[in-house]
Design a protein around this motif. Sequence first.
Motif, short mmCIF file in Angstrom:
data_model
loop_
_atom_site.label_atom_id
_atom_site.label_comp_id
_atom_site.label_asym_id
_atom_site.label_seq_id
_atom_site.Cartn_x
_atom_site.Cartn_y
_atom_site.Cartn_z
N SER A 60 0.84 -1.19 0.00
CA SER A 60 0.00 0.00 0.00
C SER A 60 0.87 1.24 0.00
O SER A 60 2.08 1.18 0.25
N ALA A 61 0.27 2.36 -0.31
CA ALA A 61 0.93 3.66 -0.27
C ALA A 61 0.16 4.53 0.71
O ALA A 61 -1.05 4.37 0.89
N THR A 62 0.86 5.44 1.36
CA THR A 62 0.21 6.37 2.29
C THR A 62 0.47 7.79 1.82
O THR A 62 1.62 8.15 1.53
N VAL A 63 -0.58 8.56 1.71
CA VAL A 63 -0.44 9.95 1.31
C VAL A 63 -1.00 10.84 2.41
O VAL A 63 -2.05 10.56 2.98
N ALA A 64 -0.27 11.89 2.72
CA ALA A 64 -0.69 12.85 3.74
C ALA A 64 -1.09 14.14 3.04
O ALA A 64 -0.56 14.49 1.98
N PHE A 65 -2.03 14.85 3.66
CA PHE A 65 -2.53 16.06 3.03
C PHE A 65 -2.93 17.08 4.09
O PHE A 65 -3.18 16.74 5.24
N ILE A 66 -2.97 18.35 3.67
CA ILE A 66 -3.49 19.40 4.53
C ILE A 66 -5.01 19.33 4.44
O ILE A 66 -5.58 19.36 3.34
N PHE A 67 -5.63 19.16 5.58
CA PHE A 67 -7.08 18.99 5.61
C PHE A 67 -7.77 20.28 5.20
O PHE A 67 -7.42 21.36 5.67
N ASP A 68 -8.74 20.18 4.32
CA ASP A 68 -9.50 21.32 3.84
C ASP A 68 -10.97 21.07 4.16
O ASP A 68 -11.58 20.14 3.61
N GLN A 69 -11.54 21.86 5.05
CA GLN A 69 -12.92 21.65 5.48
C GLN A 69 -13.93 21.82 4.34
O GLN A 69 -15.05 21.34 4.43
N ALA A 70 -13.52 22.49 3.27
CA ALA A 70 -14.43 22.70 2.15
C ALA A 70 -14.34 21.58 1.11
O ALA A 70 -15.15 21.52 0.19
N ALA A 71 -13.37 20.69 1.25
CA ALA A 71 -13.19 19.60 0.28
C ALA A 71 -13.91 18.34 0.77
O ALA A 71 -14.06 18.12 1.97
N LEU A 108 -8.32 11.20 9.91
CA LEU A 108 -8.77 12.59 9.97
C LEU A 108 -7.84 13.39 10.87
O LEU A 108 -7.10 12.82 11.68
N PRO A 109 -7.88 14.72 10.78
CA PRO A 109 -6.92 15.53 11.52
C PRO A 109 -7.18 15.59 13.02
O PRO A 109 -8.29 15.37 13.49
N SER A 110 -6.12 15.90 13.73
CA SER A 110 -6.20 16.21 15.15
C SER A 110 -6.44 17.72 15.24
O SER A 110 -5.79 18.50 14.53
N LEU A 111 -7.36 18.12 16.09
CA LEU A 111 -7.68 19.55 16.21
C LEU A 111 -7.03 20.10 17.46
O LEU A 111 -7.34 19.68 18.58
N GLU A 112 -6.11 21.02 17.26
CA GLU A 112 -5.37 21.58 18.39
C GLU A 112 -4.94 23.00 18.09
O GLU A 112 -4.84 23.40 16.93
N THR A 113 -4.68 23.77 19.13
CA THR A 113 -4.21 25.14 18.98
C THR A 113 -2.84 25.14 18.32
O THR A 113 -1.97 24.35 18.67
N GLU A 114 -2.68 26.03 17.35
CA GLU A 114 -1.43 26.20 16.61
C GLU A 114 -0.93 24.92 15.96
O GLU A 114 0.27 24.71 15.79
N GLY A 115 -1.86 24.06 15.59
CA GLY A 115 -1.49 22.84 14.88
C GLY A 115 -2.21 22.79 13.54
O GLY A 115 -3.43 22.96 13.48
N LEU A 116 -1.45 22.57 12.49
CA LEU A 116 -2.04 22.47 11.16
C LEU A 116 -2.90 21.21 11.09
O LEU A 116 -2.50 20.15 11.56
N GLN A 117 -4.08 21.34 10.53
CA GLN A 117 -4.96 20.18 10.39
C GLN A 117 -4.49 19.34 9.20
O GLN A 117 -4.55 19.77 8.05
N GLU A 118 -3.97 18.16 9.52
CA GLU A 118 -3.47 17.26 8.49
C GLU A 118 -4.18 15.92 8.58
O GLU A 118 -4.52 15.46 9.66
N GLY A 119 -4.38 15.32 7.45
CA GLY A 119 -4.98 14.00 7.38
C GLY A 119 -4.12 13.11 6.51
O GLY A 119 -3.12 13.55 5.94
N SER A 120 -4.49 11.85 6.44
CA SER A 120 -3.78 10.93 5.55
C SER A 120 -4.73 9.82 5.12
O SER A 120 -5.78 9.62 5.72
N MET A 121 -4.34 9.15 4.07
CA MET A 121 -5.12 7.99 3.64
C MET A 121 -4.17 6.92 3.14
O MET A 121 -3.08 7.20 2.65
N THR A 122 -4.61 5.70 3.32
CA THR A 122 -3.85 4.54 2.86
C THR A 122 -4.51 4.01 1.60
O THR A 122 -5.72 3.76 1.58
N ILE A 123 -3.72 3.86 0.58
CA ILE A 123 -4.19 3.31 -0.69
C ILE A 123 -3.62 1.90 -0.80
O ILE A 123 -2.40 1.71 -0.72
N THR A 124 -4.48 0.93 -0.97
CA THR A 124 -4.04 -0.45 -1.15
C THR A 124 -4.05 -0.76 -2.64
O THR A 124 -5.03 -0.48 -3.34
N TRP A 125 -2.94 -1.32 -3.11
CA TRP A 125 -2.83 -1.66 -4.52
C TRP A 125 -3.56 -2.97 -4.79
O TRP A 125 -3.36 -3.95 -4.07
#
Length: 135
Positions: A60-71, A108-125
């Motif tokens: 599998s591959a893992t991709v991380a991203f900046i969480f966007d509440q509008a996406a 899904l992201p962790s919500l904290e003060t002064e922390g960028l909201q980041e998420g990730s997903m695992t893609i299985t081939w």
Amino acid sequence: MANGSYDTGHGATIAFATSSYAFDWTSIDLGSQSKPSVDITNLASSSREKMAGDLIDAGSATVAFIFDQAAALPSFTTEEAITITLPSGSKSTAATYVGTGFVESVDLPSLETEGLQEGSMTITWAAKPTFTAAS
């Protein structure tokens, strides 16, 4: 000096054939592939004996991203073609890693003060992806 085409991961991209994820990707981990070993040790063996198994696990591959509440969140869709393009560096054509896969999990992201909201997903081939070298 070694003779190679070295580069960082900056500029790598990932594209999904049918899903239109609009995230700012922060990392792409291509993961690993493996082939099982089969224990063929018998009562006359003086130590463990093994042989190569038959099939490769594409992993599998893992991709991380900046969480966007509008996406839209990544969905657990059916398999689709996925293309990961490596940075081209000094080459005219970038290397690619192309295969069919599906989203297995989403963190899904962790919500904290002064922390960028980041998420990730695992893609299985679904099958072993094809690597095409840069040229």
